[in-house]
Design an enzyme around this catalytic site. Structure first.
Site, PDB file in Angstrom:
ATOM      1  N   LYS A  66       0.822  -1.223   0.000  1.00 22.35           N
ATOM      2  CA  LYS A  66       0.000   0.000   0.000  1.00 22.35           C
ATOM      3  C   LYS A  66       0.854   1.270   0.000  1.00 22.35           C
ATOM      4  O   LYS A  66       0.438   2.299  -0.538  1.00 22.35           O
ATOM      5  CB  LYS A  66      -0.964   0.002   1.183  1.00 22.35           C
ATOM      6  CG  LYS A  66      -2.088  -1.021   1.029  1.00 22.35           C
ATOM      7  CD  LYS A  66      -3.115  -0.883   2.145  1.00 22.35           C
ATOM      8  CE  LYS A  66      -4.171  -1.973   2.021  1.00 22.35           C
ATOM      9  NZ  LYS A  66      -5.206  -1.844   3.074  1.00 22.35           N
ATOM     10  N   GLY A 129      -0.684   1.888  13.490  1.00 21.01           N
ATOM     11  CA  GLY A 129       0.052   1.395  12.329  1.00 21.01           C
ATOM     12  C   GLY A 129      -0.715   1.700  11.056  1.00 21.01           C
ATOM     13  O   GLY A 129      -1.602   2.573  11.040  1.00 21.01           O
ATOM     14  N   MET A 213     -11.393  -4.693  13.028  1.00 18.37           N
ATOM     15  CA  MET A 213     -11.174  -4.607  11.587  1.00 18.37           C
ATOM     16  C   MET A 213     -10.740  -5.948  10.998  1.00 18.37           C
ATOM     17  O   MET A 213     -10.750  -6.132   9.792  1.00 18.37           O
ATOM     18  CB  MET A 213     -10.163  -3.496  11.272  1.00 18.37           C
ATOM     19  CG  MET A 213     -10.806  -2.112  11.411  1.00 18.37           C
ATOM     20  SD  MET A 213      -9.693  -0.692  11.422  1.00 18.37           S
ATOM     21  CE  MET A 213      -8.829  -0.909   9.895  1.00 18.37           C
TER      22      MET A 213
HETATM   23  P1  ATR Z   1      -0.963  -2.710  10.377  1.00 10.64           P
HETATM   24  O1  ATR Z   1      -0.561  -2.264   9.014  1.00 10.64           O
HETATM   25  O2  ATR Z   1      -1.800  -3.964  10.405  1.00 10.64           O
HETATM   26  O3  ATR Z   1      -1.574  -1.606  11.164  1.00 10.64           O
HETATM   27  P2  ATR Z   1       1.514  -2.332  11.764  1.00 10.64           P
HETATM   28  O4  ATR Z   1       1.782  -1.097  10.979  1.00 10.64           O
HETATM   29  O5  ATR Z   1       2.619  -3.293  12.035  1.00 10.64           O
HETATM   30  O6  ATR Z   1       0.384  -3.200  11.085  1.00 10.64           O
HETATM   31  O7  ATR Z   1       0.847  -1.884  13.149  1.00 10.64           O
HETATM   32  C1  ATR Z   1       0.443  -2.827  14.102  1.00 10.64           C
HETATM   33  C2  ATR Z   1      -0.294  -2.094  15.215  1.00 10.64           C
HETATM   34  O8  ATR Z   1      -0.796  -3.048  16.149  1.00 10.64           O
HETATM   35  C3  ATR Z   1       0.574  -1.130  16.006  1.00 10.64           C
HETATM   36  O9  ATR Z   1      -0.213  -0.059  16.439  1.00 10.64           O
HETATM   37  C4  ATR Z   1       1.023  -2.011  17.173  1.00 10.64           C
HETATM   38  O10 ATR Z   1       1.406  -1.289  18.326  1.00 10.64           O
HETATM   39  P3  ATR Z   1       2.920  -0.712  18.430  1.00 10.64           P
HETATM   40  O11 ATR Z   1       2.979   0.502  17.556  1.00 10.64           O
HETATM   41  O12 ATR Z   1       3.114  -0.406  19.869  1.00 10.64           O
HETATM   42  O13 ATR Z   1       3.809  -1.826  17.923  1.00 10.64           O
HETATM   43  C5  ATR Z   1      -0.263  -2.745  17.449  1.00 10.64           C
HETATM   44  N1  ATR Z   1      -0.068  -4.005  18.176  1.00 10.64           N
HETATM   45  C6  ATR Z   1       0.461  -5.152  17.720  1.00 10.64           C
HETATM   46  N2  ATR Z   1       0.450  -6.109  18.674  1.00 10.64           N
HETATM   47  C7  ATR Z   1      -0.101  -5.545  19.785  1.00 10.64           C
HETATM   48  C8  ATR Z   1      -0.399  -5.998  21.102  1.00 10.64           C
HETATM   49  N3  ATR Z   1      -0.120  -7.248  21.483  1.00 10.64           N
HETATM   50  N4  ATR Z   1      -0.969  -5.138  21.974  1.00 10.64           N
HETATM   51  C9  ATR Z   1      -1.260  -3.868  21.600  1.00 10.64           C
HETATM   52  N5  ATR Z   1      -0.992  -3.370  20.368  1.00 10.64           N
HETATM   53  C10 ATR Z   1      -0.430  -4.188  19.458  1.00 10.64           C
END
Ligand code: ATR
Length: 267
Positions: A66, A129, A213
């Protein structure tokens, strides 16, 4: 002549987009084809060049391309700019127009399919993210009062700062203590690893909606929401609605999403 479209990703074989677009085309009498294309991880730009040379009219773009699509567009919509990502490309007259229909899909699913108006509602968006970036502007355009919480709080603050004139702020999860929300949207990838998002008890206002989502699995967030007795929804409706928005951009016709969502749920 049949107009050609595709969805590009890697991996892509499990994509539901060809089924969704073929149902839209059948319903609206549009003469299109729609296929999946798995681009090599370093081959997105070359794939776009091939599609243009073969007179494709446009394509959808999914993980992990993307941002590549955002960079390769020659024109960008306001919502693509806000999302810093593109999921819909249109090829026309030498231009490559990039748009992002994810947030519009989310808002339409919540407001039209689920029937919850966002205007004036206290909305909590979890995550900062790519998935969260894609939906902030449409949520604000729907007049929600938005809080973005993220495990890495700075990323939530940074995302909120991109909309200085709007009713939005970023925070950490502990800062949510003693607050209540009408709509809580999970845009984190925590569900992929069956991890909990650290929400305090009492976070749901009476009659709240919990929206994940993600679709196709019951995430710990949805389980938590069920235990709290609130209404829950997964991201299948958003998937169909973002596709309908892309179809509308390309064909100027808005398909009826209700039978398509029902068909996907049944399959
Ligand atoms: P995407 O494109 O699916 O949004 P990403 O850019 O890797 O993937 O973002 C993942 C998001 O999920 C982030 O906001 C991440 O939090 P961090 O920025 O602190 O890494 C969040 N996330 C992933 N695992 C998590 C967990 N176990 N608890 C809370 N937030 C989580």
């Amino acid at each position: 002549m049949t107009d050609r479209y595709a969805v590009i990703g890697n991996p892509i074989s499990h994509s539901k987009s060809p089924l969704i677009h073929s149902l839209f085309a059948e319903q609206t009498g549009q003469d299109i084809s729609y296929e999946t294309i798995e681009a090599p991880l370093d081959g997105f730009v070359a794939t776009i060049a091939r599609l243009r040379s073969e007179n494709y009219k446009g394509c959808n773009v999914t993980v992990p391309f993307k941002f590549n699509a955002f960079e390769c567009a020659t024109e960008l919509s306001e919502r693509a700019l806000a999302a810093q990502a593109v999921n819909t490309l249109t090829f026309d007259d030498g231009k490559i127009t990039g748009d992002n229909t994810d947030g519009a899909g989310l808002v339409r699913d919540i407001e039209l399919n689920i029937g919850v108006t966002l205007q004036g509602k206290r909305v909590l968006l979890m995550g900062a993210g790519g998935a969260a970036y894609g939906v902030v502007l449409p949520l604000l355009t729907a007049d929600a009062s938005l809080i973005i919480a993220n495990r890495t709080a700075n990323k939530a603050l940074e995302l909120a700062r991109k909309f200085p004139a709007a009713d939005v702020r970023g925070c950490s999860y502990p800062e949510l203590d003693n607050q209540q929300f009408d709509v809580i949207i999970n845009a984190t990838s925590a569900g992929l690893t069956d991890s909990e998002v650290p929400l305090p008890a009492g976070i749901f206002a009476p009659g709240a909606l919990a929206y994940d989502m993600m679709y196709g699995r019951e995430t710990p967030f949805i389980k938590f929401a069920r235990e709290q007795g609130v209404q829950v929804a997964d991201g299948l409706g958003m998937l169909v609605e973002q596709a309908a928005e892309a179809f509308f951009i390309w064909r100027g016709v808005r398909p009826d999403t209700t039978p398509v969502i029902a068909a996907l749920r049944a399959s």
